[in-house]
Design a protein around this motif. Sequence first.
Motif, PDB file in Angstrom:
ATOM      1  N   GLU A  41      -3.202  30.442  -6.373  1.00 37.27           N
ATOM      2  CA  GLU A  41      -2.013  30.375  -5.650  1.00 37.27           C
ATOM      3  C   GLU A  41      -0.879  29.775  -6.621  1.00 37.27           C
ATOM      4  N   HIS A  42       0.268  30.363  -6.205  1.00 39.98           N
ATOM      5  CA  HIS A  42       1.597  29.821  -7.147  1.00 39.98           C
ATOM      6  C   HIS A  42       1.955  28.703  -6.286  1.00 39.98           C
ATOM      7  N   VAL A  43       2.143  27.695  -6.946  1.00 38.19           N
ATOM      8  CA  VAL A  43       2.391  26.556  -6.256  1.00 38.19           C
ATOM      9  C   VAL A  43       3.762  25.646  -6.805  1.00 38.19           C
ATOM     10  N   LEU A  44       4.337  24.624  -6.214  1.00 38.55           N
ATOM     11  CA  LEU A  44       5.300  23.967  -6.627  1.00 38.55           C
ATOM     12  C   LEU A  44       4.707  22.617  -6.856  1.00 38.55           C
ATOM     13  N   GLY A  45       5.225  21.792  -7.840  1.00 37.44           N
ATOM     14  CA  GLY A  45       4.700  20.444  -8.119  1.00 37.44           C
ATOM     15  C   GLY A  45       4.473  20.442  -9.727  1.00 37.44           C
ATOM     16  N   LEU A  46       3.506  19.640 -10.186  1.00 34.96           N
ATOM     17  CA  LEU A  46       3.142  19.225 -11.537  1.00 34.96           C
ATOM     18  C   LEU A  46       2.530  20.587 -12.157  1.00 34.96           C
ATOM     19  N   TYR A  47       1.760  21.639 -11.503  1.00 34.13           N
ATOM     20  CA  TYR A  47       1.332  22.566 -11.994  1.00 34.13           C
ATOM     21  C   TYR A  47       2.179  23.926 -11.382  1.00 34.13           C
ATOM     22  N   ASP A  48       1.914  24.921 -12.136  1.00 35.03           N
ATOM     23  CA  ASP A  48       2.742  26.316 -11.680  1.00 35.03           C
ATOM     24  C   ASP A  48       1.600  27.013 -10.708  1.00 35.03           C
ATOM     25  N   TYR A  49       0.447  27.104 -11.108  1.00 37.22           N
ATOM     26  CA  TYR A  49      -0.853  27.557 -10.326  1.00 37.22           C
ATOM     27  C   TYR A  49      -1.831  26.680 -10.234  1.00 37.22           C
ATOM     28  N   ARG A  50      -2.649  27.113  -8.981  1.00 32.01           N
ATOM     29  CA  ARG A  50      -3.775  26.508  -8.609  1.00 32.01           C
ATOM     30  C   ARG A  50      -4.917  27.451  -8.667  1.00 32.01           C
ATOM     31  N   LEU A  51      -5.886  27.284  -9.078  1.00 33.41           N
ATOM     32  CA  LEU A  51      -7.104  28.450  -9.307  1.00 33.41           C
ATOM     33  C   LEU A  51      -8.385  27.704  -8.661  1.00 33.41           C
ATOM     34  N   ARG A  52      -9.088  28.762  -7.961  1.00 32.32           N
ATOM     35  CA  ARG A  52     -10.289  28.300  -7.430  1.00 32.32           C
ATOM     36  C   ARG A  52     -11.279  28.952  -8.478  1.00 32.32           C
ATOM     37  N   VAL A  53     -12.252  28.580  -9.037  1.00 34.38           N
ATOM     38  CA  VAL A  53     -12.944  29.318 -10.152  1.00 34.38           C
ATOM     39  C   VAL A  53     -14.509  28.912  -9.740  1.00 34.38           C
ATOM     40  N   VAL A  54     -15.430  29.700  -9.854  1.00 33.33           N
ATOM     41  CA  VAL A  54     -16.650  29.608  -9.530  1.00 33.33           C
ATOM     42  C   VAL A  54     -17.515  29.859 -10.759  1.00 33.33           C
ATOM     43  N   ALA A  55     -18.780  29.135 -11.088  1.00 34.92           N
ATOM     44  CA  ALA A  55     -19.468  29.386 -12.166  1.00 34.92           C
ATOM     45  C   ALA A  55     -20.852  28.974 -11.529  1.00 34.92           C
ATOM     46  N   ARG A  56     -21.944  29.371 -12.613  1.00 29.06           N
ATOM     47  CA  ARG A  56     -23.087  29.480 -12.388  1.00 29.06           C
ATOM     48  C   ARG A  56     -23.569  27.767 -12.581  1.00 29.06           C
ATOM     49  N   ASP A  57     -22.910  27.125 -13.559  1.00 28.12           N
ATOM     50  CA  ASP A  57     -23.300  25.744 -13.823  1.00 28.12           C
ATOM     51  C   ASP A  57     -22.030  25.422 -14.837  1.00 28.12           C
ATOM     52  N   LEU A  58     -22.294  24.228 -15.327  1.00 27.43           N
ATOM     53  CA  LEU A  58     -20.905  23.709 -16.141  1.00 27.43           C
ATOM     54  C   LEU A  58     -20.759  24.386 -17.450  1.00 27.43           C
ATOM     55  N   ALA A  59     -21.992  24.831 -18.012  1.00 29.88           N
ATOM     56  CA  ALA A  59     -21.994  25.722 -19.200  1.00 29.88           C
ATOM     57  C   ALA A  59     -21.074  26.772 -19.043  1.00 29.88           C
ATOM     58  N   ASP A  60     -21.496  27.570 -17.709  1.00 29.49           N
ATOM     59  CA  ASP A  60     -20.840  28.821 -17.430  1.00 29.49           C
ATOM     60  C   ASP A  60     -19.424  28.712 -17.180  1.00 29.49           C
ATOM     61  N   PHE A  61     -18.998  27.423 -16.695  1.00 24.27           N
ATOM     62  CA  PHE A  61     -17.798  27.215 -16.338  1.00 24.27           C
ATOM     63  C   PHE A  61     -16.812  27.008 -17.648  1.00 24.27           C
ATOM     64  N   GLU A  62     -17.675  26.318 -18.663  1.00 26.76           N
ATOM     65  CA  GLU A  62     -17.011  26.180 -19.935  1.00 26.76           C
ATOM     66  C   GLU A  62     -16.390  27.261 -20.660  1.00 26.76           C
ATOM     67  N   ARG A  63     -17.507  28.163 -20.638  1.00 24.73           N
ATOM     68  CA  ARG A  63     -17.312  29.682 -21.169  1.00 24.73           C
ATOM     69  C   ARG A  63     -16.126  30.521 -20.438  1.00 24.73           C
ATOM     70  N   VAL A  64     -16.148  30.249 -19.108  1.00 24.90           N
ATOM     71  CA  VAL A  64     -14.935  30.978 -18.434  1.00 24.90           C
ATOM     72  C   VAL A  64     -13.775  30.213 -18.886  1.00 24.90           C
ATOM     73  N   LEU A  65     -13.718  28.923 -19.092  1.00 26.88           N
ATOM     74  CA  LEU A  65     -12.350  28.334 -19.092  1.00 26.88           C
ATOM     75  C   LEU A  65     -11.872  28.477 -20.721  1.00 26.88           C
TER      76      LEU A  65
END
Length: 150
Positions: free
Chosen positions: A98-122
């Motif tokens: 989502e391209h948004v107005l405000g503090l950030y330019d974009y808002r993303l919804r990210v799914v991962a298997r667990d926090l370690a997987d999310f850290e890898r994606v990040l």
Amino acid sequence: MTPDETDRAILAALQRDATQTAAALAGRIGLSQPATWRRIKRLREAGILGGRRVVLNRDALGFGVTVFLGIKLATKGRVSLEDFERAVTAIPEVQLVEHVLGLYDYRLRVVARDLADFERVLRRRVMTLPGVGDVEANVLLSEERRPGPI
């Protein structure tokens, strides 16, 4: 086109279950099947009803973590926006951009298997995108789906 109360009842019923037949829907709202079908067709033609969607159970598929990312681009300009959008939409774990107005330019919804997987994606995918500056992550704890106003 302005939907009337019957149209709104059709939209609400389809929002709950888009797989129901026009005959089943007609019985629920008190119209004949042909009249219900004509109204559905009219709602589609007016662009109010835009299709059907399957909702997948992410937990059952092994994606137990959902994170919302706020992304502030380091450089602004049309080229960097297009480059960023092209690159971010190629990441399979990113479910929504989502391209948004405000503090950030974009808002993303990210799914991962667990926090370690999310850290890898990040680290390997999101932080290496063109133009990425500040990033804020919010882990989803629970979610209640509510249909929008009709």
